[in-house]
Design an enzyme around this catalytic site. Structure first.
Site, PDB file in Angstrom:
ATOM      1  N   HIS A  19       0.839  -1.200   0.000  1.00 13.11           N
ATOM      2  CA  HIS A  19       0.000   0.000   0.000  1.00 13.11           C
ATOM      3  C   HIS A  19       0.872   1.248   0.000  1.00 13.11           C
ATOM      4  O   HIS A  19       2.104   1.177  -0.071  1.00 13.11           O
ATOM      5  CB  HIS A  19      -1.015  -0.017   1.143  1.00 13.11           C
ATOM      6  CG  HIS A  19      -0.408  -0.030   2.513  1.00 13.11           C
ATOM      7  ND1 HIS A  19       0.233   1.047   3.054  1.00 13.11           N
ATOM      8  CD2 HIS A  19      -0.344  -1.008   3.453  1.00 13.11           C
ATOM      9  CE1 HIS A  19       0.654   0.750   4.269  1.00 13.11           C
ATOM     10  NE2 HIS A  19       0.323  -0.500   4.531  1.00 13.11           N
ATOM     11  N   HIS A  22       3.978   1.519   2.303  1.00 14.91           N
ATOM     12  CA  HIS A  22       5.154   0.773   1.832  1.00 14.91           C
ATOM     13  C   HIS A  22       5.816   1.537   0.678  1.00 14.91           C
ATOM     14  O   HIS A  22       7.035   1.635   0.597  1.00 14.91           O
ATOM     15  CB  HIS A  22       4.760  -0.611   1.314  1.00 14.91           C
ATOM     16  CG  HIS A  22       4.118  -1.477   2.346  1.00 14.91           C
ATOM     17  ND1 HIS A  22       2.941  -2.137   2.139  1.00 14.91           N
ATOM     18  CD2 HIS A  22       4.489  -1.785   3.617  1.00 14.91           C
ATOM     19  CE1 HIS A  22       2.623  -2.821   3.217  1.00 14.91           C
ATOM     20  NE2 HIS A  22       3.545  -2.620   4.136  1.00 14.91           N
ATOM     21  N   CYS A 127       0.233 -10.015  20.570  1.00 17.81           N
ATOM     22  CA  CYS A 127      -0.512  -9.361  19.486  1.00 17.81           C
ATOM     23  C   CYS A 127      -0.007  -9.927  18.167  1.00 17.81           C
ATOM     24  O   CYS A 127       1.166  -9.761  17.828  1.00 17.81           O
ATOM     25  CB  CYS A 127      -0.330  -7.845  19.513  1.00 17.81           C
ATOM     26  SG  CYS A 127      -1.039  -7.069  18.029  1.00 17.81           S
ATOM     27  N   CYS A 130       1.302  -7.232  15.677  1.00 15.71           N
ATOM     28  CA  CYS A 130       2.692  -6.791  15.921  1.00 15.71           C
ATOM     29  C   CYS A 130       3.661  -7.966  15.878  1.00 15.71           C
ATOM     30  O   CYS A 130       4.863  -7.758  15.810  1.00 15.71           O
ATOM     31  CB  CYS A 130       2.850  -6.168  17.314  1.00 15.71           C
ATOM     32  SG  CYS A 130       1.902  -4.697  17.626  1.00 15.71           S
ATOM     33  N   CYS A 144      -4.146  -3.701  21.992  1.00 12.32           N
ATOM     34  CA  CYS A 144      -2.906  -3.218  21.387  1.00 12.32           C
ATOM     35  C   CYS A 144      -3.202  -1.846  20.783  1.00 12.32           C
ATOM     36  O   CYS A 144      -4.123  -1.721  19.973  1.00 12.32           O
ATOM     37  CB  CYS A 144      -2.456  -4.195  20.294  1.00 12.32           C
ATOM     38  SG  CYS A 144      -1.303  -3.425  19.146  1.00 12.32           S
ATOM     39  N   HIS A 147      -2.931  -1.891  16.747  1.00 13.95           N
ATOM     40  CA  HIS A 147      -3.878  -2.647  15.925  1.00 13.95           C
ATOM     41  C   HIS A 147      -5.307  -2.627  16.459  1.00 13.95           C
ATOM     42  O   HIS A 147      -6.222  -3.143  15.820  1.00 13.95           O
ATOM     43  CB  HIS A 147      -3.378  -4.090  15.758  1.00 13.95           C
ATOM     44  CG  HIS A 147      -2.097  -4.153  15.004  1.00 13.95           C
ATOM     45  ND1 HIS A 147      -0.869  -4.230  15.624  1.00 13.95           N
ATOM     46  CD2 HIS A 147      -1.851  -4.054  13.674  1.00 13.95           C
ATOM     47  CE1 HIS A 147       0.074  -4.217  14.696  1.00 13.95           C
ATOM     48  NE2 HIS A 147      -0.494  -4.106  13.517  1.00 13.95           N
ATOM     49  N   LYS A 296      -4.009   5.884  11.374  1.00  9.07           N
ATOM     50  CA  LYS A 296      -2.898   5.347  10.605  1.00  9.07           C
ATOM     51  C   LYS A 296      -3.453   4.476   9.469  1.00  9.07           C
ATOM     52  O   LYS A 296      -4.425   3.758   9.657  1.00  9.07           O
ATOM     53  CB  LYS A 296      -2.039   4.466  11.516  1.00  9.07           C
ATOM     54  CG  LYS A 296      -0.808   3.960  10.829  1.00  9.07           C
ATOM     55  CD  LYS A 296      -0.240   2.720  11.471  1.00  9.07           C
ATOM     56  CE  LYS A 296       0.686   2.029  10.485  1.00  9.07           C
ATOM     57  NZ  LYS A 296       1.100   0.716  10.870  1.00  9.07           N
ATOM     58  N   LYS A 299      -2.630  -2.162   6.765  1.00  4.72           N
ATOM     59  CA  LYS A 299      -3.358  -3.317   6.254  1.00  4.72           C
ATOM     60  C   LYS A 299      -4.303  -3.839   7.309  1.00  4.72           C
ATOM     61  O   LYS A 299      -5.435  -4.187   7.042  1.00  4.72           O
ATOM     62  CB  LYS A 299      -2.353  -4.428   5.906  1.00  4.72           C
ATOM     63  CG  LYS A 299      -1.538  -4.119   4.689  1.00  4.72           C
ATOM     64  CD  LYS A 299      -0.557  -5.226   4.392  1.00  4.72           C
ATOM     65  CE  LYS A 299       0.606  -5.263   5.364  1.00  4.72           C
ATOM     66  NZ  LYS A 299       1.797  -5.914   4.817  1.00  4.72           N
TER      67      LYS A 299
HETATM   68  O1  ME8 Z   1       6.429  -4.120  10.067  1.00  6.02           O
HETATM   69  N1  ME8 Z   1       2.626   5.485   6.517  1.00  6.02           N
HETATM   70  O2  ME8 Z   1       6.189  -4.891   7.888  1.00  6.02           O
HETATM   71  P1  ME8 Z   1       4.932  -4.037   7.375  1.00  6.02           P
HETATM   72  C1  ME8 Z   1       3.939   5.418   6.228  1.00  6.02           C
HETATM   73  N2  ME8 Z   1       7.740  -6.931   8.397  1.00  6.02           N
HETATM   74  N3  ME8 Z   1       4.616   4.255   6.168  1.00  6.02           N
HETATM   75  C2  ME8 Z   1       3.952   3.125   6.402  1.00  6.02           C
HETATM   76  C3  ME8 Z   1       2.582   3.117   6.722  1.00  6.02           C
HETATM   77  C4  ME8 Z   1       1.912   4.374   6.754  1.00  6.02           C
HETATM   78  N4  ME8 Z   1       0.640   4.496   7.009  1.00  6.02           N
HETATM   79  N5  ME8 Z   1       2.200   1.847   6.911  1.00  6.02           N
HETATM   80  C5  ME8 Z   1       3.307   1.075   6.710  1.00  6.02           C
HETATM   81  C6  ME8 Z   1       6.719  -4.883   9.150  1.00  6.02           C
HETATM   82  N6  ME8 Z   1       4.364   1.839   6.394  1.00  6.02           N
HETATM   83  C7  ME8 Z   1       7.856  -5.865   9.338  1.00  6.02           C
HETATM   84  C8  ME8 Z   1       9.160  -5.145   9.193  1.00  6.02           C
HETATM   85  S1  ME8 Z   1      11.845  -5.099   9.155  1.00  6.02           S
HETATM   86  C9  ME8 Z   1      13.054  -6.095   9.679  1.00  6.02           C
HETATM   87  C10 ME8 Z   1      10.379  -6.000   9.428  1.00  6.02           C
HETATM   88  C11 ME8 Z   1       5.732   1.388   6.092  1.00  6.02           C
HETATM   89  O3  ME8 Z   1       4.516  -4.667   6.088  1.00  6.02           O
HETATM   90  C12 ME8 Z   1       6.699   1.858   7.157  1.00  6.02           C
HETATM   91  O4  ME8 Z   1       7.990   1.797   6.646  1.00  6.02           O
HETATM   92  O5  ME8 Z   1       3.918  -3.886   8.426  1.00  6.02           O
HETATM   93  C13 ME8 Z   1       6.511   0.786   8.203  1.00  6.02           C
HETATM   94  O6  ME8 Z   1       7.563   0.759   9.148  1.00  6.02           O
HETATM   95  C14 ME8 Z   1       6.486  -0.456   7.336  1.00  6.02           C
HETATM   96  O7  ME8 Z   1       5.755  -0.035   6.159  1.00  6.02           O
HETATM   97  C15 ME8 Z   1       5.800  -1.636   7.996  1.00  6.02           C
HETATM   98  O8  ME8 Z   1       5.602  -2.627   7.026  1.00  6.02           O
END
Ligand code: ME8
Length: 635
Positions: A19, A22, A127, A130, A144, A147, A296, A299
């Site tokens: 999304h 990301h 959670c 998380c 949490c 979430h 926020k 997903k």
């Molecule tokens: O946390 N605004 O993966 P994830 C800005 N797999 N950036 C956002 C966002 C938003 N609303 N939502 C997500 C994970 N992001 C783990 C990470 S690393 C070793 C493991 C971005 O798919 C932002 O960079 O939930 C956030 O930290 C990341 O997507 C979380 O992606």
């Protein structure tokens, strides 16, 4: 040897589609890498996907697929999206790759052999969103906070990493290196978290409950906790500990992450590295969230914006520009289609696009479709050249500080200076006077040459559009850093017919324009008295001006981003540019009329009014003490 730089994004969970959040982190990282390369650095860019853990296993089960087949399908969506968004990572890592699994097991074994991993009976609140156990103190009304779900209560034997032993070392690191976690507010958040005793970290899941993970090398009844596996991607991708890439890039490792995963990166990860005898990363750079209607976007919460849909509206580079420009790094930002289109029209169509097309068209018309000669310079050209020389340095400085939005703001300001210069010099008038031909050439040369520098500065954010722009300027390729100085454009270069680079986009009509205010009452006449109910209809709030920039094409208007404590920033336009510069206003607490009907001024959305007191200088700021929090009501 050139300076090295290594930048990583989080590896994203593949439980659902990519999304806009990301896309943001990955676009920002890609732009940083491209800027660093422009500065002559040897820069390496890693992204990838996080494919183990309960959340993924559950999503695979829902899709009625085997986990491996499911992650193979989902990772493709990320891998294929990045080139569509002009993102070019040097490497894309998956945590299900054999080489990664081996390194995770090697490091676990090493920490286990060092006596830093032990078995213990445990109970806690887990959670799944998380993928973490949360302390009682972290729950908000039993849920949490990220979430908004009630965690599962779990009681089981598990392996623990002795993280508590690293607390003092970690606090000292944070104190010794104030920029290690950046911006400072996130460092402070981590320091506050570390005021309480650090718990040991549960790093295993019994196979009786979860099999989708990397088996512990010292106990085949367990798989590795997904975060212990995922964080190691940053090192395994470089073939740690002996690989050539690891030797070259690990010492300059910069992690770019969203604030949601601060704790895992700022606490767990450095402790893990220390326990494994590895040096910590060079810097953790943390950004805020894109929010939609104050929440926020994520997903798990299901209010996400699809990057591909936005790409259709703004074009890829327009979308990249909006995302980088409109999030003050570290703060949250509001995502609406209207804000995105307003930014696109203001900065790209009206400011930069207009500058490029008018300077090229006028040169083509008057100088046989080529770049004119530059005659003697007047003060106007000398001043513009100096602004550009300083501007290039200023932009570099902002990028090194990870203030990408400020870099783009500054570039937009530079473009508006050139537009202002053209307005003043009026080459369309000079063209009518045969004795002014040399002067006309100088003015158009200056505008084209400045546009060339802007193209070089904007290319890391808008690579494809700036390639087109450089062709429009008759250049062979994108300008390099050494070429980003005034006066280097070759006179006589052929200028092809320009295609509109950023055609204007119609803003969706969701809000009506505000009615024109009635004429002020005559001087000295008393305003009509209001009763208290009428007065109470006006909502006055304390706002903190987080960002401010001139409105392109206007000498009067400033565009502020104002924090009213709403979880997003309001866009407010004020007619005070003759009195204040943006720098005068940034960081000021002011009074805002917050319930005015939104309107547009010069195409820029204005969602309120900042109050100023009239004075002999025009206006004065009505300042509010720092102790008052943004969003407080004024009565
Ligand atoms: O946390 N605004 O993966 P994830 C800005 N797999 N950036 C956002 C966002 C938003 N609303 N939502 C997500 C994970 N992001 C783990 C990470 S690393 C070793 C493991 C971005 O798919 C932002 O960079 O939930 C956030 O930290 C990341 O997507 C979380 O992606």
């Amino acid at each position: 040897m050139s300076q090295t730089f290594y930048c990583t994004t989080p590896i994203y969970y593949v439980n659902s589609n990519p999304h806009i959040g990301h896309a943001y982190t990955t676009i920002v990282s890609d732009a940083i890498i491209r800027f660093r390369r422009l500065f002559g650095e040897d820069a390496y860019f890693l992204t990838g996907t996080d494919e183990h853990g309960q959340k993924i296993a559950e999503s695979a089960a829902k899709a009625k697929m085997e986990p491996q087949a499911f992650v193979d399908m989902m990772t493709q969506k990320f891998r294929e999206l990045w080139p569509e968004l002009h993102i070019e990572p040097d490497q894309f890592i998956r945590t299900t790759e054999e080489r990664h699994k081996q390194i995770v097991q090697q490091i676990l074994q090493q920490i286990y052999d060092n006596g830093e991993i032990f078995l213990k009976e445990y109970e806690g609140h887990y959670c799944v969103g998380c993928e973490e156990f949360l302390n009682e103190s972290e729950l908000v009304e039993g849920q949490c906070p990220t979430h908004q779900t009630v965690p599962e209560f779990r009681q089981e034997r598990n392996y623990f990493f002795r993280m508590s032993a690293y607390q003092d070392w970690l606090v000292q690191m944070l104190k010794d290196q104030p920029d290690w976690i950046y911006p400072g507010r996130y460092r402070n958040e981590v320091l506050r978290f570390l005021e309480n005793p650090l718990q040991d970290l549960c790093i295993s899941r019994p196979k009786s409950r979860l099999t989708w993970g990397i088996e512990l090398p010292f106990d085949s009844d367990f798989v590795t906790y997904v975060w212990f596996d995922a964080l190691l991607n940053y090192a395994s991708a470089l073939d740690c500990p002996d690989g050539e890439l690891f030797q070259r890039y690990w010492p300059v490792c910069h992690h770019i992450i969203g604030k949601d995963i601060l704790k895992t990166h700022a606490v767990y990860w450095p402790c893990m590295l220390k326990a494994a005898g590895m040096t910590p990363f060079a810097r953790l750079v943390v950004h805020g969230h894109w929010v939609s209607s104050g929440s926020k976007m994520s997903k798990t919460l299901g209010n996400v914006v699809d990057p591909l849909a936005m790409k259709e509206k703004l074009g890829v580079d327009g979308l990249r520009y909006f995302l980088v420009r409109d999030m003050s790094f570290g703060e949250d930002a509001n995502f609406t289609e209207e804000l995105a289109i307003t930014r696109y029209n203001g900065d790209l169509a009206n400011n930069f696009g207009n500058l490029l097309s008018r300077s090229v068209n006028l040169s083509r018309q008057n100088f046989s479709e080529s770049v004119p000669e530059c005659g003697p310079l007047t003060d106007a050209e000398t001043e513009l050249r100096a602004q550009f020389q300083n501007g290039v340095e200023q932009v570099q400085e902002f990028i090194r500080q990870f203030y990408l939005h400020k870099a783009l703001e500054h570039i937009a300001w530079m473009a508006s200076q050139v537009n202002g210069y053209l307005q003043q010099q009026a080459p369309w008038q000079l063209a009518k006077q045969p004795d002014q031909r040399e002067r006309l050439g100088t003015v158009l040369y200056t505008a084209l040459d400045a546009t060339r520098i802007l193209v070089g500065l904007l290319a890391p954010v808008m690579p494809e559009k700036m390639k087109l722009a450089s062709t429009t300027l008759g250049l062979e390729g994108l300008p390099q850093l050494t070429e980003l100085q005034p006066g280097l454009l070759q006179s006589g270069t052929a200028l092809p017919k320009p295609e509109p680079l950023f055609p204007k986009i119609q803003v969706p009509k969701v809000q009506q324009e505000a009615p024109t205010p009635k004429e002020d009452s005559a001087p000295g006449s008393a305003a009509t008295p209001l009763n208290i109910d009428e007065f109470n209809k006006v909502e006055l709030k304390v706002g903190l001006i987080r960002d401010c920039a001139p409105v392109a094409g206007s000498d009067k208007l400033l565009h502020s981003q104002v924090d009213l404590g709403e979880g997003r920033l309001r866009s407010i336009v004020s007619g005070v540019a003759p009195r204040f510069s943006p720098a005068d206003l940034i960081g000021q607490r002011v009074i805002v009329v917050s319930n005015l009907r939104p309107t547009k001024l010069r195409g820029v959305l204005s969602e309120g009014m900042i109050l100023f007191a009239e004075s002999e200088k025009g206006f004065e700021l009505v300042k509010i003490p720092e102790s008052v929090v943004p969003g407080s009501t004024v009565r």
